[in-house]
Design an enzyme around this catalytic site. Structure first.
Site, PDB file in Angstrom:
ATOM      1  N   ILE A 148      -5.114  -0.007  -2.424  1.00 30.83           N
ATOM      2  CA  ILE A 148      -5.801  -1.272  -2.733  1.00 30.83           C
ATOM      3  C   ILE A 148      -7.040  -1.344  -1.845  1.00 30.83           C
ATOM      4  O   ILE A 148      -6.947  -1.675  -0.664  1.00 30.83           O
ATOM      5  CB  ILE A 148      -4.884  -2.496  -2.479  1.00 30.83           C
ATOM      6  CG1 ILE A 148      -3.683  -2.458  -3.428  1.00 30.83           C
ATOM      7  CG2 ILE A 148      -5.659  -3.814  -2.658  1.00 30.83           C
ATOM      8  CD1 ILE A 148      -2.677  -3.574  -3.234  1.00 30.83           C
ATOM      9  N   ASP A 149      -8.183  -1.004  -2.417  1.00 38.01           N
ATOM     10  CA  ASP A 149      -9.419  -1.162  -1.652  1.00 38.01           C
ATOM     11  C   ASP A 149      -9.936  -2.583  -1.879  1.00 38.01           C
ATOM     12  O   ASP A 149      -9.723  -3.152  -2.948  1.00 38.01           O
ATOM     13  CB  ASP A 149     -10.466  -0.135  -2.105  1.00 38.01           C
ATOM     14  CG  ASP A 149     -11.691  -0.166  -1.203  1.00 38.01           C
ATOM     15  OD1 ASP A 149     -11.519  -0.175   0.035  1.00 38.01           O
ATOM     16  OD2 ASP A 149     -12.807  -0.204  -1.726  1.00 38.01           O
ATOM     17  N   ASP A 156      -6.434   5.469  -1.924  1.00 42.26           N
ATOM     18  CA  ASP A 156      -6.586   4.122  -1.369  1.00 42.26           C
ATOM     19  C   ASP A 156      -5.886   3.194  -2.358  1.00 42.26           C
ATOM     20  O   ASP A 156      -6.416   2.900  -3.428  1.00 42.26           O
ATOM     21  CB  ASP A 156      -8.061   3.742  -1.206  1.00 42.26           C
ATOM     22  CG  ASP A 156      -8.193   2.470  -0.372  1.00 42.26           C
ATOM     23  OD1 ASP A 156      -7.186   1.748  -0.222  1.00 42.26           O
ATOM     24  OD2 ASP A 156      -9.291   2.198   0.144  1.00 42.26           O
ATOM     25  N   THR A 204      -9.023  -5.158   0.322  1.00 41.87           N
ATOM     26  CA  THR A 204      -7.809  -5.969   0.554  1.00 41.87           C
ATOM     27  C   THR A 204      -8.143  -7.426   0.858  1.00 41.87           C
ATOM     28  O   THR A 204      -7.400  -8.309   0.460  1.00 41.87           O
ATOM     29  CB  THR A 204      -6.963  -5.389   1.706  1.00 41.87           C
ATOM     30  OG1 THR A 204      -7.788  -4.648   2.559  1.00 41.87           O
ATOM     31  CG2 THR A 204      -5.867  -4.513   1.192  1.00 41.87           C
ATOM     32  N   ASP A 206       0.835  -1.210   0.000  1.00 43.37           N
ATOM     33  CA  ASP A 206       0.000   0.000   0.000  1.00 43.37           C
ATOM     34  C   ASP A 206       0.866   1.255   0.000  1.00 43.37           C
ATOM     35  O   ASP A 206       0.643   2.182  -0.767  1.00 43.37           O
ATOM     36  CB  ASP A 206      -0.870   0.045   1.272  1.00 43.37           C
ATOM     37  CG  ASP A 206      -2.163  -0.720   1.106  1.00 43.37           C
ATOM     38  OD1 ASP A 206      -2.328  -1.380   0.075  1.00 43.37           O
ATOM     39  OD2 ASP A 206      -2.997  -0.680   2.023  1.00 43.37           O
ATOM     40  N   ASP A 226     -11.671   6.013   0.692  1.00 42.05           N
ATOM     41  CA  ASP A 226     -12.547   5.075  -0.025  1.00 42.05           C
ATOM     42  C   ASP A 226     -13.485   5.803  -0.988  1.00 42.05           C
ATOM     43  O   ASP A 226     -13.905   5.237  -1.998  1.00 42.05           O
ATOM     44  CB  ASP A 226     -13.478   4.330   0.955  1.00 42.05           C
ATOM     45  CG  ASP A 226     -12.752   3.393   1.897  1.00 42.05           C
ATOM     46  OD1 ASP A 226     -11.822   2.720   1.439  1.00 42.05           O
ATOM     47  OD2 ASP A 226     -13.122   3.342   3.089  1.00 42.05           O
ATOM     48  N   GLU A 244      -3.875   6.090   3.916  1.00 38.32           N
ATOM     49  CA  GLU A 244      -4.138   5.444   5.194  1.00 38.32           C
ATOM     50  C   GLU A 244      -2.863   5.226   6.004  1.00 38.32           C
ATOM     51  O   GLU A 244      -2.866   5.250   7.224  1.00 38.32           O
ATOM     52  CB  GLU A 244      -4.813   4.104   4.900  1.00 38.32           C
ATOM     53  CG  GLU A 244      -5.341   3.410   6.097  1.00 38.32           C
ATOM     54  CD  GLU A 244      -6.179   2.185   5.721  1.00 38.32           C
ATOM     55  OE1 GLU A 244      -6.265   1.852   4.523  1.00 38.32           O
ATOM     56  OE2 GLU A 244      -6.716   1.572   6.639  1.00 38.32           O
TER      57      GLU A 244
END
Ligand code: 2IP
Ligand code: CA
Length: 388
Positions: free
Chosen positions: A166-167, A164, A169, A58, A308, A83
């Site tokens: 990798i939403d 984001d 995950t 990420d 997100d 994040e």
């Protein structure tokens, strides 16, 4: 300083494609996949490694975006938020800031010093080299013909970016291939994974530009192909890359997406007037509203974050839809004809964190969210709440 929105969109599209490539490379290369799945069935220690490697992947994507955008838009790097922090502490107690170095080899050496890479003893340099190769590649992605219609200029100092990397995950790690239903909705699987890059105005908090890239949109045998969409919603320029015709304009009932974990009472509330369906990933559910696969995504809880929602929200605004808080609809006492005012006044904003509550919740959408494709859909949702 003013910057061309067209070149910003192109840069975001390119950066999102690098993120998508990283996501695909990790799943395709055994040395990297090993890192990702090691903990899935392992003990406590292994479980920690999975978490850490995920975090490293990420952060790497976040830093690629920062590096590539900063090259083209000087100063924007300090306004890119995600994040994770890019600081790691390795086994020797050294503090390492993950970032792109001057060349591929230097980046590979830096990645190698992160403890997450050491978990595959023999292959860690090979794994780091593969990631560094993609990180330093020049990627130019076709953003489509609609980009020519974008003629706005943006104030660089006013821009903030939520990433984001990798939403979804959980879907990414499980690696299953989902099966689309008749409408194209995939309730779980790699197809729900999305790289999200959203640009907002620091002064108004409103989303301005969004790029959503699905690294695993389609599969041909063992190879995956991605797809992406973008949109811009600034005063005199509302353009989006998708076809204007939505696929489900003639439906009798609203199609509403919800999280599997949504409260039963909320699901029930909307079942009378709509068809409630489940799908994984906040980003994916939003993107289904962008695509016209669903009319709305309703979440009563605070389990989504600004990273997100910002990107698909910008595209929804370009499409005359939007995202407001769930609470604002429950509190709405006005006439349905004043719905457009509500839509204008209560869009979710992205510039201020929540002051109360734990710091992990600082950037969550505290009062839930409702994403809708049109004012008509918004009215039906309010009606459903009022009829309850
Ligand atoms: C999560 C992930 C979850 C989703 C949650 C997101 O992001 O997309 O799937 O829950 O809202 O914040 P659900 O699938 O129940 O909607 P991440 O994967 O980046 O942690
Ligand atoms: Ca997420």
């Amino acid at each position: 300083m003013k910057v061309s929105a067209q070149s910003l969109i192109q840069a975001l599209v390119n950066a999102s494609e690098k993120g998508a490539k990283i996501a695909r490379v990790i799943r395709a290369e055994s040395a990297l996949l090993e890192l990702l799945v090691q903990e899935k069935c392992g003990d406590q220690k292994n479980r920690r490694f999975l978490q850490d490697f995920k975090t490293l992947a990420d952060v790497l994507v976040q830093e690629i975006v920062r590096h590539d955008l900063s090259g083209q838009f000087p100063g924007i790097g300090g306004s890119i938020y995600g994040e994770e922090s890019n600081r790691f502490t390795n086994v020797l107690g050294e503090s390492i800031s993950v970032q792109l170095c001057e060349d591929q080899d230097a980046t590979a050496r830096l990645l190698c010093r992160c403890p997450e890479m050491c978990s595959v003893l023999d292959d860690n340099m090979a794994a780091a080299t593969m990631l560094a190769r993609v990180a330093h590649e020049q990627v130019v992605m076709d953003a489509g013909s609609k980009l020519q219609e974008v003629n706005a200029e943006l104030d660089l100092d006013d821009l903030g970016v939520w990433i984001d990397p990798i939403d979804s995950t959980a879907q990414y790690i499980s690696g299953l291939c989902g099966v689309p239903d008749g409408s194209g909705l995939v309730s779980c699987g790699l197809q729900c994974v999305v790289v999200l890059l959203g640009v907002f105005s620091k002064s108004s908090g409103l989303p301005l530009v969004g790029v959503c890239n699905r690294p695993f949109a389609q599969t041909t045998g063992d190879k995956w192909k991605g797809d992406l969409m973008w949109g811009i919603a600034v005063e005199n320029s509302r353009v989006f890359s998708l076809p204007s015709e939505k696929t489900n304009n003639n439906k009798q009932k609203l199609v509403i997406l919800m999280s599997q974990s949504e409260k039963q009472e909320v699901k029930k509330k909307f079942q009378a007037s709509g068809t409630v369906q489940h799908a994984s990933g906040a980003g994916y559910k939003l993107l289904c509203v962008n695509q016209g696969i669903a009319d709305a995504y309703i979440l009563s809880k605070n389990s989504t974050y600004m990273w997100d929602c910002c990107a698909p929200h910008a595209i929804l605004l370009a499409q005359n839809g939007g995202v407001v808080s769930y609470k604002s609809l429950c509190d709405f006492k006005g006439d349905l004809s004043s719905c457009s005012e509500l839509s204008l006044k209560h869009q979710i904003t992205y510039h201020q964190g929540n002051q109360d509550g734990p710091s992990s919740q600082k950037w969550c959408n505290q009062d839930g969210i409702v994403a809708y494709c049109s004012l008509e859909a918004l009215k039906s949702i309010i009606q459903a709440i009022n009829n309850d």
